[in-house]
Design a protein around this motif. Structure first.
Motif, PDB file in Angstrom:
ATOM      1  N   THR A  81      79.856 101.122  41.043  1.00  0.00           N
ATOM      2  CA  THR A  81      78.709 102.026  40.979  1.00  0.00           C
ATOM      3  C   THR A  81      77.425 101.205  41.094  1.00  0.00           C
ATOM      4  O   THR A  81      77.491  99.987  41.269  1.00  0.00           O
ATOM      5  CB  THR A  81      78.716 102.843  39.670  1.00  0.00           C
ATOM      6  OG1 THR A  81      78.712 101.938  38.564  1.00  0.00           O
ATOM      7  CG2 THR A  81      79.956 103.725  39.574  1.00  0.00           C
ATOM      8  N   GLU A  82      76.286 101.875  41.015  1.00  0.00           N
ATOM      9  CA  GLU A  82      75.018 101.177  41.216  1.00  0.00           C
ATOM     10  C   GLU A  82      74.752 100.127  40.126  1.00  0.00           C
ATOM     11  O   GLU A  82      75.175 100.298  38.985  1.00  0.00           O
ATOM     12  CB  GLU A  82      73.853 102.191  41.298  1.00  0.00           C
ATOM     13  CG  GLU A  82      73.410 102.807  39.974  1.00  0.00           C
ATOM     14  CD  GLU A  82      74.248 104.012  39.546  1.00  0.00           C
ATOM     15  OE1 GLU A  82      75.348 104.212  40.081  1.00  0.00           O
ATOM     16  OE2 GLU A  82      73.788 104.738  38.642  1.00  0.00           O
ATOM     17  N   ASP A  83      74.044  99.050  40.491  1.00  0.00           N
ATOM     18  CA  ASP A  83      73.650  98.022  39.528  1.00  0.00           C
ATOM     19  C   ASP A  83      72.783  98.664  38.451  1.00  0.00           C
ATOM     20  O   ASP A  83      71.963  99.541  38.737  1.00  0.00           O
ATOM     21  CB  ASP A  83      72.823  96.921  40.211  1.00  0.00           C
ATOM     22  CG  ASP A  83      73.636  96.134  41.225  1.00  0.00           C
ATOM     23  OD1 ASP A  83      74.877  96.268  41.254  1.00  0.00           O
ATOM     24  OD2 ASP A  83      73.009  95.373  41.994  1.00  0.00           O
ATOM     25  N   HIS A  84      72.956  98.203  37.220  1.00  0.00           N
ATOM     26  CA  HIS A  84      72.171  98.708  36.089  1.00  0.00           C
ATOM     27  C   HIS A  84      71.284  97.586  35.543  1.00  0.00           C
ATOM     28  O   HIS A  84      71.656  96.414  35.632  1.00  0.00           O
ATOM     29  CB  HIS A  84      73.107  99.215  34.987  1.00  0.00           C
ATOM     30  CG  HIS A  84      73.659 100.583  35.240  1.00  0.00           C
ATOM     31  ND1 HIS A  84      74.255 100.932  36.444  1.00  0.00           N
ATOM     32  CD2 HIS A  84      73.707 101.688  34.465  1.00  0.00           C
ATOM     33  CE1 HIS A  84      74.640 102.201  36.364  1.00  0.00           C
ATOM     34  NE2 HIS A  84      74.317 102.680  35.177  1.00  0.00           N
ATOM     35  N   PRO A  85      70.129  97.935  34.917  1.00  0.00           N
ATOM     36  CA  PRO A  85      69.274  96.884  34.346  1.00  0.00           C
ATOM     37  C   PRO A  85      69.924  96.258  33.118  1.00  0.00           C
ATOM     38  O   PRO A  85      70.736  96.898  32.449  1.00  0.00           O
ATOM     39  CB  PRO A  85      67.996  97.639  33.963  1.00  0.00           C
ATOM     40  CG  PRO A  85      68.426  99.051  33.761  1.00  0.00           C
ATOM     41  CD  PRO A  85      69.567  99.276  34.725  1.00  0.00           C
ATOM     42  N   ILE A  86      69.551  95.033  32.814  1.00  0.00           N
ATOM     43  CA  ILE A  86      70.111  94.288  31.675  1.00  0.00           C
ATOM     44  C   ILE A  86      69.961  95.073  30.367  1.00  0.00           C
ATOM     45  O   ILE A  86      70.834  95.044  29.508  1.00  0.00           O
ATOM     46  CB  ILE A  86      69.466  92.881  31.597  1.00  0.00           C
ATOM     47  CG1 ILE A  86      70.051  92.068  30.443  1.00  0.00           C
ATOM     48  CG2 ILE A  86      67.961  92.930  31.508  1.00  0.00           C
ATOM     49  CD1 ILE A  86      69.591  90.617  30.419  1.00  0.00           C
ATOM     50  N   GLU A  87      68.874  95.832  30.241  1.00  0.00           N
ATOM     51  CA  GLU A  87      68.623  96.598  29.020  1.00  0.00           C
ATOM     52  C   GLU A  87      69.717  97.635  28.754  1.00  0.00           C
ATOM     53  O   GLU A  87      69.886  98.096  27.628  1.00  0.00           O
ATOM     54  CB  GLU A  87      67.274  97.334  29.108  1.00  0.00           C
ATOM     55  CG  GLU A  87      66.056  96.449  28.998  1.00  0.00           C
ATOM     56  CD  GLU A  87      65.631  95.855  30.337  1.00  0.00           C
ATOM     57  OE1 GLU A  87      66.402  95.949  31.314  1.00  0.00           O
ATOM     58  OE2 GLU A  87      64.526  95.290  30.404  1.00  0.00           O
ATOM     59  N   TYR A  88      70.452  98.007  29.806  1.00  0.00           N
ATOM     60  CA  TYR A  88      71.483  99.033  29.647  1.00  0.00           C
ATOM     61  C   TYR A  88      72.630  98.562  28.754  1.00  0.00           C
ATOM     62  O   TYR A  88      73.368  99.370  28.180  1.00  0.00           O
ATOM     63  CB  TYR A  88      72.036  99.461  31.014  1.00  0.00           C
ATOM     64  CG  TYR A  88      72.503 100.902  31.039  1.00  0.00           C
ATOM     65  CD1 TYR A  88      71.636 101.910  31.429  1.00  0.00           C
ATOM     66  CD2 TYR A  88      73.785 101.251  30.646  1.00  0.00           C
ATOM     67  CE1 TYR A  88      72.035 103.235  31.435  1.00  0.00           C
ATOM     68  CE2 TYR A  88      74.199 102.576  30.647  1.00  0.00           C
ATOM     69  CZ  TYR A  88      73.320 103.559  31.036  1.00  0.00           C
ATOM     70  OH  TYR A  88      73.725 104.883  31.038  1.00  0.00           O
ATOM     71  N   ALA A  89      72.782  97.245  28.608  1.00  0.00           N
ATOM     72  CA  ALA A  89      73.889  96.682  27.833  1.00  0.00           C
ATOM     73  C   ALA A  89      73.885  97.150  26.383  1.00  0.00           C
ATOM     74  O   ALA A  89      74.933  97.196  25.741  1.00  0.00           O
ATOM     75  CB  ALA A  89      73.855  95.155  27.900  1.00  0.00           C
ATOM     76  N   ASP A  90      72.717  97.504  25.847  1.00  0.00           N
ATOM     77  CA  ASP A  90      72.620  97.962  24.451  1.00  0.00           C
ATOM     78  C   ASP A  90      72.509  99.478  24.364  1.00  0.00           C
ATOM     79  O   ASP A  90      72.244 100.016  23.298  1.00  0.00           O
ATOM     80  CB  ASP A  90      71.352  97.402  23.772  1.00  0.00           C
ATOM     81  CG  ASP A  90      71.300  95.890  23.805  1.00  0.00           C
ATOM     82  OD1 ASP A  90      72.369  95.273  23.663  1.00  0.00           O
ATOM     83  OD2 ASP A  90      70.201  95.333  23.975  1.00  0.00           O
TER      84      ASP A  90
END
Ligand code: MN
Length: 205
Positions: A81-90
């Motif tokens: 799926t689409e790349d997600h921003p690093i902030e999504y990890a939390d």
């Protein structure tokens, strides 16, 4: 910045005035070099596990309908799926039902990973190089998952179908089934129902 271009699809699919998902771009560049992974249990229209690896500052992502296995004989479909921003990890919470990916999200597992792939001269074959070739192996150090895993692409080019497979190493265990026996969040200790309840609290009050 390469990251912004990579997040174009992520931004296009979402309305950030309605979803509490992060827009991204807040973390400093030091974090971008970290080798972190996260697996988010996502009760969208169909339940799946979003497997994400931080590569060059963005979370490369795959939706795994059955979730990861610790049995090296099990191959699990993983749809990129689409790349997600690093902030999504939390990110843990509930996306409104009428929005893209509507449903509850839990941080099911998280930790760091290592890339041990080397060429004949002993130089590291980067994660991006491995992904470009359609075969990528890494070692997970999570709370639920440990040891080697491999992502293998089915076809060529734009094909988004991959499979996720446990490497047959010391951490392989055909008897374990963490998807069903370890169902709580590693971030908050909550169940899916608790996350949903707490996300909705305040909205109708
Ligand atoms: Mn998802």
């Amino acid at each position: 910045m390469a990251t912004e271009k990579s997040l174009k699809d992520y931004h296009k699919k979402r309305d950030f005035t309605l979803s509490s998902e992060p827009f991204g771009g807040d973390k400093n560049t030091k974090d971008e070099n970290k080798r972190i992974f996260v697996i988010q249990k996502h009760a969208a229209s169909s339940l799946h596990y979003d497997f994400r690896l931080l590569v060059d500052g963005v979370l490369k992502s795959w939706a795994v309908p059955k979730g990861p296995s610790t049995d090296p004989k099990e191959k699990r479909l993983a749809v990129q799926t689409e790349d997600h921003p690093i902030e999504y990890a939390d990110f843990e919470g509930t996306i409104p039902e009428d929005q893209y990916g509507g449903g509850t999200v839990m941080v099911w597992d998280a930790g760091t990973y290592e890339n041990e792939k080397k060429d004949k001269k002993g130089n590291e074959i980067t994660m991006q190089q491995q992904l470009d070739k359609g075969r990528c192996t890494f070692i997970l150090h999570g709370k639920k998952l440990q040891g080697g895993y491999t992502l293998i692409k089915f076809g060529k080019g734009d094909d988004t179908n991959w499979m996720l497979k446990k490497v047959d190493d010391e951490q392989a265990d055909a008897r374990r089934n963490p998807v069903s026996t370890q169902s709580k969040s590693v971030l908050s200790g909550r169940t899916m129902a608790q996350i949903k309840k707490e996300s909705n609290r305040g909205k109708n009050e």
